[in-house]
Design a protein around this motif. Sequence first.
Motif, short mmCIF file in Angstrom:
data_model
loop_
_atom_site.label_atom_id
_atom_site.label_comp_id
_atom_site.label_asym_id
_atom_site.label_seq_id
_atom_site.Cartn_x
_atom_site.Cartn_y
_atom_site.Cartn_z
N ASP A 156 7.77 58.82 59.56
CA ASP A 156 6.90 59.30 58.48
C ASP A 156 6.39 58.09 58.97
OD1 ASP A 156 4.93 59.35 56.30
OD2 ASP A 156 6.12 58.46 54.89
N MET A 157 5.80 58.11 60.09
CA MET A 157 4.82 57.12 60.83
C MET A 157 3.52 57.06 59.85
SD MET A 157 5.38 56.54 63.86
CE MET A 157 4.42 55.42 64.76
N SER A 158 3.33 55.29 59.75
CA SER A 158 2.00 55.30 58.92
C SER A 158 1.60 54.05 59.08
CB SER A 158 3.01 54.38 57.13
OG SER A 158 4.11 55.64 56.81
N SER A 159 -0.02 53.85 58.62
CA SER A 159 -0.89 53.19 59.02
C SER A 159 -1.03 52.44 58.03
CB SER A 159 -2.35 53.91 59.57
OG SER A 159 -3.47 53.47 59.69
N ARG A 160 -0.19 51.38 58.07
CA ARG A 160 -0.81 50.03 56.81
C ARG A 160 -1.33 49.87 56.17
NH1 ARG A 160 3.57 46.52 56.11
NH2 ARG A 160 3.20 46.39 53.59
N SER A 161 -2.88 49.57 57.36
CA SER A 161 -4.42 49.09 57.50
C SER A 161 -5.06 50.36 56.47
CB SER A 161 -4.83 48.16 58.70
OG SER A 161 -4.99 49.22 60.24
N ILE A 162 -4.53 51.23 56.83
CA ILE A 162 -5.69 52.20 56.25
C ILE A 162 -5.34 52.47 54.88
CG2 ILE A 162 -5.90 54.86 56.23
CD1 ILE A 162 -6.19 54.81 59.22
N GLU A 163 -4.11 52.51 54.66
CA GLU A 163 -3.10 53.00 52.94
C GLU A 163 -3.67 51.72 52.29
OE1 GLU A 163 0.69 54.04 53.01
OE2 GLU A 163 1.02 52.09 52.05
N GLY A 164 -3.77 50.66 52.86
CA GLY A 164 -4.14 49.07 52.67
C GLY A 164 -5.50 48.44 52.20
N GLU A 165 -6.46 49.71 52.62
CA GLU A 165 -7.23 49.02 52.13
C GLU A 165 -8.24 49.93 51.45
OE1 GLU A 165 -10.04 49.89 55.84
OE2 GLU A 165 -12.11 50.18 54.33
N ASN A 166 -7.22 51.38 50.45
CA ASN A 166 -7.83 51.58 49.32
C ASN A 166 -6.91 52.57 49.39
OD1 ASN A 166 -9.09 53.72 47.61
ND2 ASN A 166 -10.61 52.95 48.25
N PRO A 167 -6.33 52.82 48.01
CA PRO A 167 -5.52 54.65 48.12
C PRO A 167 -5.71 55.27 47.99
CG PRO A 167 -5.40 53.10 46.03
CD PRO A 167 -6.41 52.74 47.16
N LEU A 168 -7.03 56.29 48.17
CA LEU A 168 -6.80 56.55 48.18
C LEU A 168 -7.15 57.30 49.36
CD1 LEU A 168 -10.55 57.07 45.63
CD2 LEU A 168 -7.75 57.98 45.33
N TYR A 169 -7.17 56.34 50.74
CA TYR A 169 -6.77 56.99 51.79
C TYR A 169 -5.61 57.36 52.56
CZ TYR A 169 -11.56 54.63 52.49
OH TYR A 169 -13.29 53.94 52.23
N ALA A 173 -4.29 58.24 56.09
CA ALA A 173 -2.73 56.88 56.36
C ALA A 173 -1.30 57.78 57.05
CB ALA A 173 -2.69 56.09 55.85
N LYS A 174 -1.69 58.49 56.73
CA LYS A 174 0.10 59.22 56.71
C LYS A 174 -0.62 60.65 57.30
CE LYS A 174 2.77 56.78 54.07
NZ LYS A 174 3.02 56.65 54.45
N VAL A 175 -1.57 61.83 57.07
CA VAL A 175 -1.71 62.91 58.11
C VAL A 175 -2.20 62.61 59.39
CG1 VAL A 175 -1.96 65.17 57.35
CG2 VAL A 175 -1.19 63.96 55.35
N TYR A 176 -1.62 62.57 60.59
CA TYR A 176 -2.00 62.83 62.12
C TYR A 176 -1.67 63.66 62.57
CZ TYR A 176 -0.45 58.42 61.69
OH TYR A 176 0.21 57.41 62.23
N GLU A 177 -2.08 64.28 63.79
CA GLU A 177 -1.23 64.78 64.64
C GLU A 177 -0.08 63.44 64.80
OE1 GLU A 177 -1.63 67.61 65.41
OE2 GLU A 177 -3.57 67.63 64.91
N ARG A 178 1.65 64.74 64.68
CA ARG A 178 2.21 63.67 65.19
C ARG A 178 2.67 62.57 64.42
NH1 ARG A 178 5.28 67.03 69.36
NH2 ARG A 178 4.05 68.67 69.71
N SER A 179 2.24 62.30 63.28
CA SER A 179 2.61 60.99 62.52
C SER A 179 4.31 61.45 61.96
CB SER A 179 1.83 61.36 61.38
OG SER A 179 1.53 62.50 60.55
N CYS A 180 5.14 62.51 62.16
CA CYS A 180 5.92 63.18 61.02
C CYS A 180 6.99 63.91 63.00
CB CYS A 180 5.61 63.67 60.53
SG CYS A 180 7.61 64.35 59.91
N ALA A 181 8.15 62.38 62.70
CA ALA A 181 9.73 63.28 63.38
C ALA A 181 10.47 63.45 62.58
CB ALA A 181 9.48 61.96 64.49
N LEU A 182 11.17 64.27 62.88
CA LEU A 182 12.57 64.99 62.84
C LEU A 182 13.76 65.75 63.18
CD1 LEU A 182 11.41 68.36 59.51
CD2 LEU A 182 11.42 65.34 59.37
N GLY A 183 14.87 65.34 63.24
CA GLY A 183 15.50 65.53 63.92
C GLY A 183 17.02 64.54 64.51
N PRO A 184 17.87 64.22 64.95
CA PRO A 184 17.63 65.81 66.23
C PRO A 184 18.66 66.65 65.61
CG PRO A 184 19.77 64.24 65.75
CD PRO A 184 18.89 63.34 65.27
#
Length: 280
Positions: A156-169, A173-184
């Motif tokens: 669950d790739m995460s941007s801590r600076s965006i999330e930390g600035e405001n929880p409404l962000y 912080a969590k949803v953008y291109e290929r911010s998630c990997a699953l496998g193998p």
Amino acid sequence: MQLYRTKEGALLANENKVFLLTEAWDVIINRSHLHQHLSGLAEISEALSFDLSHHLLSNIIAPIGNQEVWAAGVTYLRSRDARMEESKESGASDVYSKVYEAERPELFFKALPHRVSGQCEVVYMRKDSAWNVPEPELTLFINSAGEIQAYTVGNDMSSRSIEGENPLYLPQAKVYERSCALGPCLFVPEKPISPETLISISIKREHQEVFANSIQLNRMKRNLPELATWLYMACKFQYGSFLMTGTGIVPPNDFTLQANDEVSISIEGIGTLTNTVQLI
Ligand code: DO4
Ligand code: MG
């Protein structure tokens, strides 16, 4: 047993034998009693005669078809503490302690299939974020009846600076291109996964390990069926869904990912998911 999704179809690995399954991925996985069904298929099918690990190198894709990916948050103490600290200045620390204690878990939408990376593919970190981390998470495959049928490794790739600035962000912080990997693969055990299961992460920069840690699943505050029940309380999933179960490992505050870092996440019984980080 392990179920791999490849460019040629689904491969079932069972007791050192490999079988090619003919049905569509969504049909294969969206069943009750999936383990029993796959065991039955292995008994009546002819095994393939090739080296699975060699074949997978060039053919494996993420084990997802038409499912949505959701994620649970603040399910471990370490995640609560890290989030309270990163959001201190925004005054939102309380949000995280409250959700850790609450009956209702934090559940958020994470990804549609086209934003999910598989084994050895790239994951992205945002260039408008100065502080980025991977989150190693046991991920459930839940069928359309709401039953946990399989498990995979999730990042669950995460941007801590965006999330930390405001929880409404949080969505940014969590949803953008290929911010998630699953496998193998999907791990389809006969019985639910053991609470003693170890989840480990290793991050390498220019072949040197710059961070490593591990945690047992039993350190999670919530149980897995409880998370599945909350997700399915008011949502239907025609093809089933994936649910990431939250991270118990957060690197220290002075750590941020860099482009070309290699992130490997291992979960006992499932395998190791490795991805390289790039900027988007
Ligand atoms: O509340 C923010 C996200 C939490 C999360 O992703 C986690 O605990 O894994
Ligand atoms: Mg997470």
